[in-house]
Design a protein around this motif. Structure first.
Motif, PDB file in Angstrom:
ATOM      1  N   CYS A 575      86.674  35.238  21.470  1.00  0.00           N
ATOM      2  CA  CYS A 575      86.876  33.838  21.858  1.00  0.00           C
ATOM      3  C   CYS A 575      87.492  33.846  23.264  1.00  0.00           C
ATOM      4  O   CYS A 575      88.715  33.698  23.432  1.00  0.00           O
ATOM      5  CB  CYS A 575      87.798  33.118  20.872  1.00  0.00           C
ATOM      6  SG  CYS A 575      87.149  33.050  19.176  1.00  0.00           S
ATOM      7  N   CYS A 589      90.657  35.155  18.785  1.00  0.00           N
ATOM      8  CA  CYS A 589      90.287  33.791  18.421  1.00  0.00           C
ATOM      9  C   CYS A 589      91.510  33.060  17.869  1.00  0.00           C
ATOM     10  O   CYS A 589      92.366  33.657  17.200  1.00  0.00           O
ATOM     11  CB  CYS A 589      89.174  33.801  17.372  1.00  0.00           C
ATOM     12  SG  CYS A 589      87.618  34.475  18.029  1.00  0.00           S
ATOM     13  N   ASN A 596      90.119  26.270  18.621  1.00  0.00           N
ATOM     14  CA  ASN A 596      89.088  27.210  19.061  1.00  0.00           C
ATOM     15  C   ASN A 596      87.931  26.418  19.672  1.00  0.00           C
ATOM     16  O   ASN A 596      87.090  25.857  18.961  1.00  0.00           O
ATOM     17  CB  ASN A 596      88.619  28.055  17.875  1.00  0.00           C
ATOM     18  CG  ASN A 596      87.743  29.207  18.330  1.00  0.00           C
ATOM     19  OD1 ASN A 596      87.065  29.139  19.336  1.00  0.00           O
ATOM     20  ND2 ASN A 596      87.761  30.292  17.542  1.00  0.00           N
TER      21      ASN A 596
END
Length: 709
Positions: A575, A589, A596
């Motif tokens: 992420c 993440c 997110n």
């Protein structure tokens, strides 16, 4: 005192401190003492210009009879000179002088304009002192001025006697008869140096003013075609007091000049007059208070005794009306060349015993046979300088410095062109090329004669083969004696010492070096290129993280990037767009899905082929609004793409979808400057941070920081 002045006046000759009033062959303002020869007509014309950046008056203005000041500006002040003289007897000549003057701006008055000067008549007599005339010349004369000049024009009085005490002054005329006498003397110090002097008295008849006129000057190279003249001259009132201030203030000037003698007895004179005001500050006490009159109006002002700078150019010519000069020239042209002057020879030709055209006093070879060509010294020509004159020389082109016999020829038993006296190899074979010592020519002195030498320019001291070429075992072009690397490979590029060239000094010769500009001191591989073991684009000597995994994005120090600063390197971060200060898991993440942005972006979908969001997408859009409201420093770039085959014009549809998301956020109160919307057709671009784990198709949300309000 009166008896002395009267005697001086009667015995003196008039000489002016102005060009052209008396003829001279040397001076400019200070003439020589010699008179014109009988039948000589002398004519002179010239132009004189006074220059100053100050107005004519010291005050800078005129005062009229009503007390009004009329401002003056710097204006031209010029004179055209004219003189004619004629020689009557051996020591007597007469002359006539008339000038035309012009003065410029006169403060709006009618004083400006053109006018004639007074007419001058001159009689000049030279004293016939035969015994001393080679060293000294004396002359006397008399000058009479007729007041024929213009009375009511001009600002600058041309002579001191034009300025009348207690009366009106004129610029161009004395308005009074004047008589002057002066004694002058020329001292012939050397043929190349004459010294001219004069001193005299001028008296105005009606006004009864007495003025002392004087001058002295040196003439350097007076008989050359260009001569230098350095003079000082002046005019001073004769008074019982204030003698020294009057000497400096009445009129005093320094006159450097040049005289150029042109053909046909023509002379060009160029000079400058430097007045005292050029060397000191202009002050009223240095000047002369005057009053002028024009059309019944009076004007008062103060003028300097001398103009600061005056430049003049004059052209004169002497005409021989009696023919005496031409007869004399013809006679002297037939005379032999002599160093004696005409005077010393009593105007007769100098003796020339061998009749070669060079008089005895200059003839270095007084016994030259007749009809033999001679040089300027009276000696027969010897063009090859071998000591044998040309008319006796049977070898007239002998090389200079070679010993010769009585016929001017060298003695050369082996016929090699080198005289026996200089021949170090007297047994040379006919046809052999020899040097200046008569030995076989070996230009590079390597022991191999030129005729056998294949390398005639071998440097001195090198060992050569039988063909005269230096030894070079490895054939690299460097002689063995100089070769520091005698085993160089064939065709290898070497330096002056015979060693392979390594331009960047990295230990790899240029012919093997694929990176020839490597910085000094860095490690290189076998082909001369800098080493990057982890292949991250940062060379080892600069790499602070030398074991970075392959293809991992790194900074300029070679360390892995953590673009979103969540503690997980980009190459491990699933992420990569995590918001700052967000708690993340081991994959980078956010632990909370609502923070997110990648997962939120995947939840935004559209009806197929349209820009209308699915109902489920609005929850994701609301999550974006929440994130941006709680993070005021965050801006978001919205990137959209469509699936292949979903639209006829994918670019337009992708842009429309990005705009829908943009407008939704705007309507929820998010400021425009925090948003950017872009469509990319069917394929989202790679992230500028190098991330590869982002969704290639659909919606992408890229956050970036902005300055907090």
């Amino acid at each position: 005192m009166k008896r002395f002045l009267f005697t001086l006046l009667i015995s003196a000759v008039f000489v002016f401190a102005q060009s052209g009033f008396s003829f001279t062959s040397s001076g400019i303002h200070v003439p020589g003492a010699r008179t014109l020869s009988p039948g000589d007509l002398f004519i002179l014309g010239g132009f004189e210009m006074a220059s100053s950046n100050k107005p004519a008056s010291l005050e800078g203005y005129l005062v009229d009879e009503n007390g009004n000041q009329r401002k003056l500006t710097p204006s031209p002040s010029n004179t055209v000179l004219g003189f004619i003289g004629y020689g009557i007897l051996d020591f007597l000549d007469v002359g006539l002088n008339i000038n035309v003057h012009y003065d410029g701006d006169a403060g709006g008055t009618r004083l400006k304009g053109l006018g004639f000067g007074d007419l001058g008549l001159m009689v000049k007599a030279q004293l016939p002192n035969q015994s001393l005339r080679d060293l000294f010349n004396f002359a006397t004369g008399l000058e009479v001025f007729i007041p024929s000049g213009t009375n009511e024009k001009g600002l600058r009085p041309r002579h001191l006697w034009y300025i009348h005490k207690g009366g009106y002054t004129n610029a161009y005329s004395a308005a009074d008869f004047a008589i002057a006498g002066t004694l002058y003397m020329t001292i012939n110090i050397h043929r190349n140096l004459n010294w001219n002097n004069y001193a005299g008295v001028l008296r105005t008849i009606e006004n009864g003013e007495n003025i002392f006129i004087w001058g002295t000057g040196l003439n350097i190279f007076p008989y050359e075609w260009v001569s230098l003249v350095l003079e000082t001259s002046g005019e001073t009132w004769i008074r019982a007091k204030d003698i020294f201030p009057g000497f400096l203030n009445d009129q005093l000037r320094f006159s450097p000049g040049l005289k150029v003698r042109l053909p046909k007895f023509t002379t060009l004179s160029i000079n400058a007059d430097l007045g005292m005001d050029l060397f000191r500050k202009r002050k009223l006490r240095h000047g002369h208070a005057i009053t002028t009159k024009n059309k019944g109006h009076e004007y008062s002002y103060t003028v300097p005794g001398s103009s600061p700078i005056t430049a003049s150019i004059k052209l004169s010519r002497t005409f021989d009306l009696s023919g005496r000069i031409e007869d004399f020239k013809k006679k002297m042209d037939a005379c032999p060349k002599s160093g004696l002057t005409f005077k010393e020879n009593k105007y007769r030709c100098a003796p020339d015993d061998d009749n070669d055209g060079i008089a005895n006093d200059l003839d270095k070879c007084p016994d030259t046979p007749e009809e033999v060509l001679i040089d300027e010294n009276g000696c027969p020509f010897d063009h090859d300088n071998d000591g044998i004159p040309d008319y006796k020389d049977k070898c007239p082109q002998t090389k200079e410095g070679y010993p010769v016999d009585e016929n001017g020829c060298i003695r050369d038993d082996d016929n090699d062109g080198i005289p026996n006296e200089l021949d170090k190899c007297p047994d040379s074979e006919p046809g052999e090329e020899v040097n200046e010592r008569g030995c076989i020519l070996d230009t590079d002195e390597d022991g191999v004669p030129n005729v056998l030498d294949s390398c005639p320019n071998t440097p001195a001291g090198l060992t050569v083969n039988k063909y005269g070429c230096f030894l070079d075992k490895d054939e690299d072009g460097v002689p063995d004696e100089w070769d520091k690397c005698p085993e160089s490979a064939p065709k290898e590029i070497v330096n002056m010492y015979g060693c392979p060239i390594d331009s960047d000094e990295d230990g790899i010769p240029d012919f093997m070096d694929k990176c020839i500009n490597t910085p000094l001191g860095v490690k290189v591989d076998s082909i001369g290129c800098r080493i990057d073991q982890d292949l991250d684009g940062v060379f080892d000597e600069e790499d602070k993280c030398p074991d970075t995994p392959e293809n991992a994005p790194v900074d300029n120090k070679g360390c892995p990037l953590d673009s979103d600063k969540d503690g997980i390197f980009d190459y491990l971060d699933n992420c990569p767009n995590t918001l700052e200060r967000t708690e993340v898991d081991a994959n980078g993440c956010p632990i909370r899905d609502k923070l997110n942005l990648d997962k939120i972006a995947r939840r935004i979908t559209f009806l197929k082929g349209t820009d209308k969001p699915m109902n489920s997408s609005y929850t994701a859009l609301s999550d974006i609004v929440s994130i941006m409201r709680h993070n005021k420093h965050i801006a978001i770039e919205i990137q959209c793409s469509v699936k292949p085959g979903e639209a006829l014009v994918p670019q337009s549809l992708s842009e429309a979808r990005a705009t829908v998301i943009y407008e939704f956020l705007i309507n929820k109160g998010i400021k425009e400057e925090r948003l950017k919307a872009t469509g990319f057709g069917t394929q989202l671009p790679a992230d500028t941070r190098g991330h590869t784990k982002l969704n290639p198709v659909g919606v992408r949300l890229l956050p970036y920081n902005i300055k907090e309000e």
